[in-house]
Design a protein around this motif. Structure first.
Motif, PDB file in Angstrom:
ATOM      1  N   ILE A  67      -4.873   1.435   3.951  1.00  0.00           N
ATOM      2  CA  ILE A  67      -5.955   1.600   3.805  1.00  0.00           C
ATOM      3  C   ILE A  67      -5.477   3.436   2.989  1.00  0.00           C
ATOM      4  O   ILE A  67      -6.070   3.860   2.208  1.00  0.00           O
ATOM      5  CB  ILE A  67      -5.483   2.535   5.172  1.00  0.00           C
ATOM      6  CG1 ILE A  67      -7.081   3.102   5.754  1.00  0.00           C
ATOM      7  CG2 ILE A  67      -4.880   3.226   6.194  1.00  0.00           C
ATOM      8  CD1 ILE A  67      -6.614   3.636   6.705  1.00  0.00           C
ATOM      9  N   GLN A  68      -4.070   3.227   2.943  1.00  0.00           N
ATOM     10  CA  GLN A  68      -3.921   4.395   1.767  1.00  0.00           C
ATOM     11  C   GLN A  68      -3.500   4.393   0.432  1.00  0.00           C
ATOM     12  O   GLN A  68      -4.214   5.387  -0.582  1.00  0.00           O
ATOM     13  CB  GLN A  68      -2.386   4.896   1.904  1.00  0.00           C
ATOM     14  CG  GLN A  68      -1.743   5.626   1.315  1.00  0.00           C
ATOM     15  CD  GLN A  68      -1.943   7.129   1.916  1.00  0.00           C
ATOM     16  OE1 GLN A  68      -2.749   7.203   2.652  1.00  0.00           O
ATOM     17  NE2 GLN A  68      -1.977   8.793   1.144  1.00  0.00           N
ATOM     18  N   ALA A  69      -4.242   3.351   0.392  1.00  0.00           N
ATOM     19  CA  ALA A  69      -4.572   2.945  -2.086  1.00  0.00           C
ATOM     20  C   ALA A  69      -5.614   4.025  -2.167  1.00  0.00           C
ATOM     21  O   ALA A  69      -5.604   3.806  -3.306  1.00  0.00           O
ATOM     22  CB  ALA A  69      -4.277   1.435  -1.620  1.00  0.00           C
ATOM     23  N   PRO A  70      -6.346   4.365  -1.804  1.00  0.00           N
ATOM     24  CA  PRO A  70      -8.023   4.606  -2.678  1.00  0.00           C
ATOM     25  C   PRO A  70      -7.202   6.288  -2.578  1.00  0.00           C
ATOM     26  O   PRO A  70      -7.774   6.928  -3.543  1.00  0.00           O
ATOM     27  CB  PRO A  70      -8.680   4.999  -1.488  1.00  0.00           C
ATOM     28  CG  PRO A  70      -8.662   3.608  -0.195  1.00  0.00           C
ATOM     29  CD  PRO A  70      -7.238   3.736  -0.261  1.00  0.00           C
ATOM     30  N   LEU A  71      -6.025   6.804  -2.016  1.00  0.00           N
ATOM     31  CA  LEU A  71      -5.726   8.580  -2.083  1.00  0.00           C
ATOM     32  C   LEU A  71      -4.192   8.191  -2.824  1.00  0.00           C
ATOM     33  O   LEU A  71      -4.195   8.850  -4.077  1.00  0.00           O
ATOM     34  CB  LEU A  71      -5.174   9.093  -1.567  1.00  0.00           C
ATOM     35  CG  LEU A  71      -6.657   9.229  -0.521  1.00  0.00           C
ATOM     36  CD1 LEU A  71      -7.161   8.432  -0.042  1.00  0.00           C
ATOM     37  CD2 LEU A  71      -6.071  10.195   0.343  1.00  0.00           C
ATOM     38  N   ASP A  72      -2.924   6.537  -2.907  1.00  0.00           N
ATOM     39  CA  ASP A  72      -2.233   6.925  -3.764  1.00  0.00           C
ATOM     40  C   ASP A  72      -2.555   5.628  -5.481  1.00  0.00           C
ATOM     41  O   ASP A  72      -1.915   6.435  -5.839  1.00  0.00           O
ATOM     42  CB  ASP A  72      -1.575   5.853  -3.091  1.00  0.00           C
ATOM     43  CG  ASP A  72      -0.736   6.710  -1.984  1.00  0.00           C
ATOM     44  OD1 ASP A  72      -0.719   7.592  -1.806  1.00  0.00           O
ATOM     45  OD2 ASP A  72       0.282   6.618  -1.093  1.00  0.00           O
ATOM     46  N   THR A  73      -3.406   4.989  -5.387  1.00  0.00           N
ATOM     47  CA  THR A  73      -4.063   4.275  -6.784  1.00  0.00           C
ATOM     48  C   THR A  73      -3.701   5.033  -7.651  1.00  0.00           C
ATOM     49  O   THR A  73      -3.451   4.833  -8.657  1.00  0.00           O
ATOM     50  CB  THR A  73      -4.152   3.075  -6.032  1.00  0.00           C
ATOM     51  OG1 THR A  73      -3.725   2.390  -5.504  1.00  0.00           O
ATOM     52  CG2 THR A  73      -4.236   2.393  -8.019  1.00  0.00           C
ATOM     53  N   PRO A  74      -5.138   6.168  -7.313  1.00  0.00           N
ATOM     54  CA  PRO A  74      -5.403   6.623  -8.381  1.00  0.00           C
ATOM     55  C   PRO A  74      -4.139   7.884  -8.828  1.00  0.00           C
ATOM     56  O   PRO A  74      -4.481   8.391 -10.070  1.00  0.00           O
ATOM     57  CB  PRO A  74      -6.595   7.487  -8.097  1.00  0.00           C
ATOM     58  CG  PRO A  74      -7.451   6.917  -6.942  1.00  0.00           C
ATOM     59  CD  PRO A  74      -5.789   5.790  -6.241  1.00  0.00           C
ATOM     60  N   GLY A  75      -3.550   8.364  -8.006  1.00  0.00           N
ATOM     61  CA  GLY A  75      -2.654   8.842  -8.052  1.00  0.00           C
ATOM     62  C   GLY A  75      -1.571   8.493  -9.066  1.00  0.00           C
ATOM     63  O   GLY A  75      -1.135   8.979  -9.925  1.00  0.00           O
ATOM     64  N   TYR A  76      -1.073   7.316  -8.318  1.00  0.00           N
ATOM     65  CA  TYR A  76      -0.596   6.151 -10.223  1.00  0.00           C
ATOM     66  C   TYR A  76      -0.838   6.165 -10.878  1.00  0.00           C
ATOM     67  O   TYR A  76      -0.215   6.353 -11.929  1.00  0.00           O
ATOM     68  CB  TYR A  76      -0.014   4.592  -9.091  1.00  0.00           C
ATOM     69  CG  TYR A  76       0.638   3.800 -10.029  1.00  0.00           C
ATOM     70  CD1 TYR A  76       1.969   3.939 -10.045  1.00  0.00           C
ATOM     71  CD2 TYR A  76      -0.173   2.652 -10.493  1.00  0.00           C
ATOM     72  CE1 TYR A  76       2.718   3.309 -10.484  1.00  0.00           C
ATOM     73  CE2 TYR A  76       0.569   2.298 -10.810  1.00  0.00           C
ATOM     74  CZ  TYR A  76       2.253   2.104 -11.241  1.00  0.00           C
ATOM     75  OH  TYR A  76       2.938   1.215 -11.974  1.00  0.00           O
ATOM     76  N   ASN A  77      -1.881   6.167 -11.614  1.00  0.00           N
ATOM     77  CA  ASN A  77      -2.537   5.777 -12.156  1.00  0.00           C
ATOM     78  C   ASN A  77      -2.096   7.302 -13.364  1.00  0.00           C
ATOM     79  O   ASN A  77      -2.237   7.456 -14.591  1.00  0.00           O
ATOM     80  CB  ASN A  77      -3.827   5.424 -12.368  1.00  0.00           C
ATOM     81  CG  ASN A  77      -4.177   4.296 -11.625  1.00  0.00           C
ATOM     82  OD1 ASN A  77      -3.261   3.348 -12.039  1.00  0.00           O
ATOM     83  ND2 ASN A  77      -5.406   4.272 -10.989  1.00  0.00           N
ATOM     84  N   GLY A  78      -2.821   7.980 -12.542  1.00  0.00           N
ATOM     85  CA  GLY A  78      -2.745   9.265 -13.121  1.00  0.00           C
ATOM     86  C   GLY A  78      -1.182  10.280 -13.974  1.00  0.00           C
ATOM     87  O   GLY A  78      -0.910  10.161 -14.562  1.00  0.00           O
ATOM     88  N   ALA A  79      -0.913   9.341 -13.069  1.00  0.00           N
ATOM     89  CA  ALA A  79       1.078   9.682 -13.267  1.00  0.00           C
ATOM     90  C   ALA A  79       1.920   8.337 -14.362  1.00  0.00           C
ATOM     91  O   ALA A  79       2.666   9.195 -15.458  1.00  0.00           O
ATOM     92  CB  ALA A  79       1.897   9.192 -11.649  1.00  0.00           C
ATOM     93  N   LEU A  80       1.552   7.470 -14.804  1.00  0.00           N
ATOM     94  CA  LEU A  80       1.946   6.737 -15.781  1.00  0.00           C
ATOM     95  C   LEU A  80       0.964   7.521 -17.084  1.00  0.00           C
ATOM     96  O   LEU A  80       1.757   7.844 -17.878  1.00  0.00           O
ATOM     97  CB  LEU A  80       0.697   5.563 -15.440  1.00  0.00           C
ATOM     98  CG  LEU A  80       1.391   4.751 -14.737  1.00  0.00           C
ATOM     99  CD1 LEU A  80       0.594   3.228 -14.394  1.00  0.00           C
ATOM    100  CD2 LEU A  80       2.557   4.146 -14.543  1.00  0.00           C
ATOM    101  N   VAL A  81       0.271   8.164 -17.157  1.00  0.00           N
ATOM    102  CA  VAL A  81      -0.801   8.723 -17.881  1.00  0.00           C
ATOM    103  C   VAL A  81       0.282  10.173 -18.369  1.00  0.00           C
ATOM    104  O   VAL A  81       0.587  10.042 -19.670  1.00  0.00           O
ATOM    105  CB  VAL A  81      -2.266   9.382 -18.125  1.00  0.00           C
ATOM    106  CG1 VAL A  81      -2.300   9.869 -18.993  1.00  0.00           C
ATOM    107  CG2 VAL A  81      -3.085   8.384 -17.707  1.00  0.00           C
ATOM    108  N   ALA A  82       0.779  10.728 -17.735  1.00  0.00           N
ATOM    109  CA  ALA A  82       2.156  11.905 -17.653  1.00  0.00           C
ATOM    110  C   ALA A  82       3.441  11.549 -18.501  1.00  0.00           C
ATOM    111  O   ALA A  82       3.620  12.130 -19.099  1.00  0.00           O
ATOM    112  CB  ALA A  82       2.042  12.904 -16.312  1.00  0.00           C
TER     113      ALA A  82
END
Length: 389
Positions: A38-53
């Protein structure tokens, strides 16, 4: 006080001095973000943004002359797993811990970071429990607190729209959903509004009939409806209200910033819905947003569709600025650098209070409206006064 630049040049990110000559050629940042559950819709986008950084920093010389290595292990939307993951990451040499976007799911990671004298940062936990008061003097969250989120919604309702009566539904799921309603109600009343009914809901019930019966028994329609819930239950509740004729505007928090929920509401039900979140994924929100979207699209093959991607980018970039200012990843030094810094981020300007002040994140909020199931940017808001956390 320092002012950080979001998109930093290679020269500004390379530390010239003895620290750059350390034997270690990398800085390890550990993540316990949830890729499933249930937490994935909030954490997965954050993870993807972190990879870009991380890629951006490494392509431009790294930090302190070292490359950044970001290791994320799926927290599986389970607090026990998140805590165990943090221990594993620390054992693997993580020097900073990135925690999930919620107090209930993320705090176990920050507690382990504190035990190891490391800085821990949640990408977007907003309950004031995510503070140095509760978790320790080296723990932070990138998000505004729910005091700001709830007050922003209440100020918008009463001061900007003139909505004087409200129906409030609080999902009993986690600390986030409960405190968001609490601060909305407090600010709404302070602004002169009247709460017609405060009701509760249990996440996963998928049945809103009992709440509708209590609402209909009032014999009065509210000017605005505030629904504090999580996941796809939000869309279910809004549809249930609309299907029986409650067409009042609906307000909520950043859990609404979910493209799957917008799609589920669609053109028919996705109107007059407003929510408070972290930023807007467009140049109206920040002059560097277009560049970030370009970098993100180049890495992931599609533009971001939720502001949670920016929380991951901002978390990594802020950690990098803090490490550069501290000259190391030492927990105490890095925490001091974060306390002393002023950060210009995609999610708004941020400066932290001291540990004695809870590391309160002083920050504005973005207000978004759904029209025909499509989000649009209303603007930045920062309440003049806030409920006490």
């Amino acid at each position: 006080m320092r002012t950080s630049k979001l998109l930093m040049t290679a020269a500004s990110m390379v530390f010239v001095g003895s620290a750059a000559m350390a034997a270690d050629d990398k800085i390890v940042i550990g993540g316990a973000l949830s890729m499933t559950g249930i937490q994935a819709p909030l954490d997965t986008p954050g993870y993807n943004g972190a990879l870009v950084a991380v890629k951006y920093l490494n392509d431009n010389g790294g930090v302190l002359g070292k490359q950044i290595e970001f290791i994320n292990i799926d927290g599986k939307s389970d607090p026990v797993t998140v805590g165990n993951v943090a221990v594993e990451l620390i054992d693997k040499g993580a020097e900073v811990i990135v925690a999930p976007c919620d107090f209930d799911f993320g705090s176990p990671a920050s507690r382990e970071a504190q035990s190891a004298d490391l800085v821990g940062i949640s990408t977007c936990a907003s309950d004031p429990l995510y503070s140095s008061w509760s978790l320790g003097d080296k723990q932070f969250t990138l998000s505004m607190w729910n005091t700001t989120m709830g007050a922003t919604a209440a100020d918008f309702a009463v001061k900007e729209k003139g909505w004087k009566t409200a129906y409030v539904v609080t999902d009993q799921f986690i600390a986030y959903t409960k405190s968001l309603s609490k601060y909305f109600v407090e600010q709404f009343k302070t602004n002169g509004g009247e709460i017609l009914l405060e009701d509760t809901y249990t996440n996963g019930d998928n049945n809103f009939s009992a709440q509708l019966a209590r609402l209909q028994a009032l014999g009065q329609k509210p000017d605005v409806i505030f629904v504090s819930s999580y996941g796809q239950d939000i869309g279910m509740i809004i549809r249930a209200l609309r299907e029986v004729g409650y067409d009042a505007p609906v307000l909520g928090g950043d859990a609404y910033d979910d493209p799957a929920m917008h799609e589920s509401l669609g053109e028919k039900f996705g109107n007059d819905v407003f929510f408070v979140t972290h930023t807007w994924m467009g140049p109206e929100a920040h002059p560097d947003m277009a560049k970030f979207i370009e970098l993100y699209t180049a890495m992931h093959g599609a533009a971001p569709d939720t502001s949670f991607v920016s929380t991951g980018w901002d978390t990594i970039m802020m950690i990098a600025e803090g490490i550069k200012a501290a000259g190391s990843t030492d927990g105490a030094a890095l925490a001091k650098a974060l306390e002393d810094g002023q950060f210009k981020l995609l999610t708004g300007d941020l400066d932290y209070g001291t540990a004695e002040e809870g590391h309160v994140p002083n920050k504005a909020a973005a207000l978004i409206e759904l029209k025909g199931g499509k989000p649009s940017f209303v603007g930045w808001r920062k309440p003049e006064s806030l409920p006490k956390p």
